[in-house]
Design an enzyme around this catalytic site. Structure first.
Site, mmCIF file in Angstrom:
data_model
loop_
_atom_site.group_PDB
_atom_site.id
_atom_site.type_symbol
_atom_site.label_atom_id
_atom_site.label_comp_id
_atom_site.label_asym_id
_atom_site.label_seq_id
_atom_site.Cartn_x
_atom_site.Cartn_y
_atom_site.Cartn_z
ATOM 1 N N ASP A 192 0.846 -1.195 0.000
ATOM 2 C CA ASP A 192 0.000 0.000 0.000
ATOM 3 C C ASP A 192 0.878 1.240 0.000
ATOM 4 O OD1 ASP A 192 -2.287 -1.542 0.136
ATOM 5 O OD2 ASP A 192 -2.444 -1.423 2.325
ATOM 6 N N LYS A 193 0.338 2.327 -0.514
ATOM 7 C CA LYS A 193 1.077 3.593 -0.578
ATOM 8 C C LYS A 193 1.678 3.960 0.772
ATOM 9 C CE LYS A 193 0.453 8.551 -1.415
ATOM 10 N NZ LYS A 193 -0.507 9.629 -1.740
#
Length: 306
Positions: free
Chosen positions: A143-144
């Site tokens: 995930d970012k």
């Protein structure tokens, strides 16, 4: 404001490192730190992801800064050099794979809104410097707002081999998770079936085969009454698995508003991929890569005597 000595020589040469002395917001802080630059120039540096607060990339103009935090600014000249990658560093590279340490705040792959400022795009540019025909392929994602070890393939075949044999090839995937509350049980095991709602929110079901089976093991490393630092091992790799399972336990990941968090004390998601061990797709050799647990995770979960 005073420039602080930085441990890494390369980062020292290519970066400006400051310690925050008083409460402020990021843009005003940068404008003062880079008073020789125009407002638009400073904004561009911020937008391009050249600013790191403690251990994550930050692009928000109004991000609140607290005394003691470290702000690192990657210089423009360094940012455009082929050897400098923004928000990531290469841990290992050979003819088949590239393993990186990704900072929180950097996208793994492109989205509708952001095409270029991603780990995938930067690595594509990096390998094409050697040969315009070279390419990079996504094997798995972070995930970012999750930092840590991530692997990419250099060919379609290697990507397919890794993904097809992922369960057998990967020997260890360990995350550091900073969660809310003091986890009482020192070791635990969570098993459920994960489904995705129409709003793309993952949730658990205890009904057998009602979704994708997900298994997570955890161990408490250190904790206090407010936070716990866990070692989390994945036996399966489902979307948002750790985040959902921590919410199920009643100890959501810090900064994870989507899955029940009420705090954001570290200004990022409290999730870090710290170990990835796997058999090399071509040689079969067992490889192991580590990325140090962010200092903010350790500081927040440290036991403090009353």
């Amino acid at each position: 404001m005073s420039k602080r000595q930085h441990a890494g020589k390369k980062r020292k040469e290519n970066s400006l490192v400051y310690t925050v002395k008083e409460k402020t917001e990021l843009l005003p802080f940068l404008l003062e730190a880079m008073s020789n630059r125009s407002r638009n120039s400073v904004k561009s540096i911020l937008t391009r992801g050249q600013v790191t607060v403690d251990d994550h990339i930050e692009t928000k103009h109004n991000y609140p800064l607290k005394p003691g935090q470290t702000v690192t600014i990657l210089k423009n000249k360094a940012a455009i050099k082929e050897s400098i990658l923004i928000g990531m560093s290469i841990l290992y590279e050979d003819d088949d794979i590239i393993v990186i340490n990704k900072e929180a705040g950097l996208l793994s792959i492109a989205t509708e809104k952001e095409k270029k400022q991603t780990a995938h795009h930067q690595l594509m540019d990096y390998v094409r410097k050697e040969n315009p025909e070279n390419r990079i392929f996504v094997v798995h994602r972070l995930d970012k707002d999750t930092s840590g070890v991530m692997m990419f393939a250099k060919s379609e075949k290697v990507k397919r081999d890794l993904q097809r044999n992922w369960k057998d090839s990967v020997k260890e995937r360990t995350y550091a998770a900073l969660v809310e509350g003091q986890v009482e049980k020192q070791e635990g095991y969570i098993s459920s079936w994960l489904r995705e709602s129409k709003t793309r929110l993952m949730y658990s079901s205890q009904t057998k085969n009602d979704g994708l089976h997900a298994i997570t093991r955890y161990k408490v490393i250190q904790s206090n009454k407010d936070f716990s630092l866990l070692d989390v091992q994945l036996e399966t790799g489902r979307k948002n698995q750790i985040r959902v399972h921590m919410q199920d336990l009643g100890y959501p990941v810090v900064g994870d508003k989507k899955y029940g968090s009420k705090t954001n004390e570290i200004g990022r998601l409290g999730l870090h991929a710290k170990v990835l061990s796997f058999n090399h797709p071509t040689t079969g050799q067992l490889l192991l890569f580590k990325a140090d647990v962010p200092k903010s995770f350790l500081a927040k979960s440290k036991f403090v005597k009353n």
